[in-house]
Design an enzyme around this catalytic site. Sequence first.
Site, mmCIF file in Angstrom:
data_model
loop_
_atom_site.group_PDB
_atom_site.id
_atom_site.type_symbol
_atom_site.label_atom_id
_atom_site.label_comp_id
_atom_site.label_asym_id
_atom_site.label_seq_id
_atom_site.Cartn_x
_atom_site.Cartn_y
_atom_site.Cartn_z
ATOM 1 N N THR A 169 0.815 -1.223 0.000
ATOM 2 C CA THR A 169 0.000 0.000 0.000
ATOM 3 C C THR A 169 0.849 1.274 0.000
ATOM 4 O O THR A 169 1.825 1.371 0.741
ATOM 5 C CB THR A 169 -0.912 0.003 1.254
ATOM 6 O OG1 THR A 169 -1.649 -1.218 1.257
ATOM 7 C CG2 THR A 169 -1.873 1.178 1.230
ATOM 8 N N ASP A 198 4.148 -7.770 13.480
ATOM 9 C CA ASP A 198 3.597 -7.107 12.286
ATOM 10 C C ASP A 198 2.168 -6.615 12.546
ATOM 11 O O ASP A 198 1.304 -7.402 12.920
ATOM 12 C CB ASP A 198 3.619 -8.117 11.124
ATOM 13 C CG ASP A 198 3.269 -7.482 9.777
ATOM 14 O OD1 ASP A 198 2.343 -6.647 9.722
ATOM 15 O OD2 ASP A 198 3.911 -7.844 8.785
ATOM 16 N N HIS A 214 7.025 -5.485 9.347
ATOM 17 C CA HIS A 214 6.230 -5.634 8.123
ATOM 18 C C HIS A 214 7.060 -5.346 6.874
ATOM 19 O O HIS A 214 6.857 -5.957 5.829
ATOM 20 C CB HIS A 214 5.018 -4.697 8.177
ATOM 21 C CG HIS A 214 4.082 -4.858 7.025
ATOM 22 N ND1 HIS A 214 3.320 -5.990 6.857
ATOM 23 C CD2 HIS A 214 3.778 -4.049 5.983
ATOM 24 C CE1 HIS A 214 2.591 -5.861 5.758
ATOM 25 N NE2 HIS A 214 2.851 -4.693 5.208
ATOM 26 N N SER A 245 2.200 -7.516 1.254
ATOM 27 C CA SER A 245 1.157 -6.769 1.958
ATOM 28 C C SER A 245 -0.135 -6.710 1.121
ATOM 29 O O SER A 245 -0.668 -7.759 0.783
ATOM 30 C CB SER A 245 1.678 -5.376 2.326
ATOM 31 O OG SER A 245 0.840 -4.766 3.268
ATOM 32 N N GLN A 246 -0.625 -5.531 0.748
ATOM 33 C CA GLN A 246 -1.825 -5.493 -0.106
ATOM 34 C C GLN A 246 -1.591 -6.323 -1.381
ATOM 35 O O GLN A 246 -2.505 -6.960 -1.903
ATOM 36 C CB GLN A 246 -2.204 -4.049 -0.484
ATOM 37 C CG GLN A 246 -3.507 -3.980 -1.253
ATOM 38 C CD GLN A 246 -3.955 -2.563 -1.631
ATOM 39 O OE1 GLN A 246 -4.832 -2.393 -2.448
ATOM 40 N NE2 GLN A 246 -3.379 -1.528 -1.031
#
Length: 232
Positions: free
Chosen positions: A42, A198, A210, A113-114
């Site tokens: 993100t 995280d 993260h 992540s995203q």
Amino acid sequence: MLLLSLLNICVWHVASAVAQSRGGGQRAGNCPQIQIFGARETTTPQGFGSAITLVELVQKRFPGTVAEEIVYPAAGDELYSRSVGQGILAVIKQTAAFSARCPQSIIIMHGYSQGAQIMDDAFCGGPDLPQLESATSLVSKATANNTAAIILMGNPRFVPGLSFNVGNATAGGFAARPADFECPEFDDRIQSYCESPDPFCSNGDDPDTHQGYGFQFGSDALDFIVSKLVAN
Ligand SMILES: *[C@@H]1O[C@H](CO)[C@@H](O)[C@H](O)[C@H]1NC(C)=O
Ligand SMILES: *[C@@H]1O[C@H](CO)[C@@H](O)[C@H](O)[C@H]1NC(C)=O
């Protein structure tokens, strides 16, 4: 399945070295032996974001590997779920186009992540993107056949207890799968990395954790990829 034998990899290394010395590095029809798709986290600008660390490890280990970034907004806040929806469609579309053009090429997926969430949803089916709600894979048959490994890092869909989890997280992320989640078609090709500090794939409070998976687990992920490329 699709897997290369070790012998093939060795033979290909030689062929690739020859091709590269002629300025090539790709096989006939401009299809690489291995294509890696990377999807970023993100709010990072279009590119590979933190996925770059593993992308480069793979390219170093398998020279001639072509890397393609998933083109999607990677937006946050109130645009997050719309961004995930667009990301899922981008994963489906870009992988389908590639495997139609290069049906013999092996695909490796790496989402951060995203970027991990959109790959998770595209390959395992997702509650995201209601108009495509599905419990089964959304990727093309050729993509499913040709994908050797799916590496997820800091995935908000992480939930403890799944067979493909790596790391010490004991709580799920902000978009966690249900505890009994299964992804039968791909679970032996997935590794999903998440550590307890995280805040996104688990319930910790250390954003550095993260951002650090490429360095912390890059060589572990590479070993997994290699194991999937060698016929058993
Ligand atoms: C399945 O993958 C193998 C190895 O990459 C490839 O040779 C074969 O053409 C693929 N089959 C289909 C139906 O995509
Ligand atoms: C998990 O490992 C991290 C180091 O990566 C450490 O900081 C954390 O305390 C560990 N968590 C647990 C619950 O052991």
